[in-house]
Write an enzyme that holds these catalytic residues in place. Sequence first.
Site, PDB file in Angstrom:
ATOM      1  N   ASP A  20      -2.847   4.814   9.467  1.00 27.76           N
ATOM      2  CA  ASP A  20      -3.516   3.589   8.998  1.00 27.76           C
ATOM      3  C   ASP A  20      -3.395   2.386   9.945  1.00 27.76           C
ATOM      4  O   ASP A  20      -3.129   1.265   9.492  1.00 27.76           O
ATOM      5  CB  ASP A  20      -2.988   3.200   7.608  1.00 27.76           C
ATOM      6  N   LYS A 106      -8.472   8.818   3.497  1.00 25.40           N
ATOM      7  CA  LYS A 106      -7.802   9.010   2.202  1.00 25.40           C
ATOM      8  C   LYS A 106      -8.141   7.883   1.244  1.00 25.40           C
ATOM      9  O   LYS A 106      -8.578   6.822   1.673  1.00 25.40           O
ATOM     10  CB  LYS A 106      -6.289   9.105   2.394  1.00 25.40           C
ATOM     11  N   CYS A 145       2.347   3.609   3.036  1.00 28.24           N
ATOM     12  CA  CYS A 145       1.726   4.862   3.482  1.00 28.24           C
ATOM     13  C   CYS A 145       2.622   5.685   4.395  1.00 28.24           C
ATOM     14  O   CYS A 145       2.557   6.914   4.365  1.00 28.24           O
ATOM     15  CB  CYS A 145       0.368   4.570   4.103  1.00 28.24           C
TER      16      CYS A 145
HETATM   17  C1  VGL Z   1      -1.408   0.759   2.467  1.00 32.46           C
HETATM   18  C2  VGL Z   1      -1.265  -0.841   0.821  1.00 32.46           C
HETATM   19  C3  VGL Z   1      -2.501  -0.478   0.336  1.00 32.46           C
HETATM   20  C4  VGL Z   1      -0.796   1.420   3.660  1.00 32.46           C
HETATM   21  C5  VGL Z   1      -2.637   1.148   1.981  1.00 32.46           C
HETATM   22  O1  VGL Z   1      -1.541   1.958   4.511  1.00 32.46           O
HETATM   23  O2  VGL Z   1       0.456   1.380   3.794  1.00 32.46           O
HETATM   24  N1  VGL Z   1      -0.725  -0.224   1.874  1.00 32.46           N
HETATM   25  N2  VGL Z   1      -3.182   0.514   0.915  1.00 32.46           N
END
Ligand code: VGL
Length: 201
Positions: A20, A106, A145
């Site tokens: 991410d 995802k 994540c």
């Molecule tokens: C994430 C908060 C909301 C992450 C993803 O990638 O850690 N954190 N969505």
Amino acid sequence: MQSPPAPITLQPGDALLIVDVQNDFLPGGSLAVRQGDDVVAPLNALIARCTQLRLPIVATRDWHPTDHCSFRERGGPWPPHCVAGTPGAAFALPLALPGSATIVSKAVTPDLDAYSGFGGTDLHDRLQAAGVRRLLVGGLATDYCILNTVRDGLANGYEVILLTDAIRAVDVTPGDGQRAIDEMTRLGARAIASADIGNPA
Ligand code: VGL
Ligand code: ZN
């Protein structure tokens, strides 16, 4: 005297798993992680090394619909972020992802969230098909994540190396990032700075 831990060197069966590293999680983004951009340089160095050694590179991305259940307007904890196809959902421009990298999206449906790259995706199948046994994990965010991806990776039987210089935390509550690191190492991940990972002999 206690013997020092065995050194870690890159080897066949390793894959680099980049979690991410998207604009909305970097400074200026809608869910900015403090110093989130600091992960890019160490990840780029590992991308270059893994490319040279022909080791697989996999990048996950948060890829939400506009009405995702994790957004505040739907009672979730987060501001809107990483809406599929928007600039905020794009990988950070300085991240030098090669064209050969595998991309795994995802949390793509409105009513389910997934902090783990393994959640509702074909990540495990793709790693198995590539003969991957050990994951080198970096990216964002340590306490969401990364934590959940590492937990699932270990549960799926992978060895996990957590790249301590290539992760940053949201830290909604101060200390969340450190607690996540402690939890991942307790579960069996090995935390190591990427500069301390050697090349094969
Ligand atoms: C994430 C908060 C909301 C992450 C993803 O990638 O850690 N954190 N969505
Ligand atoms: Zn999200």
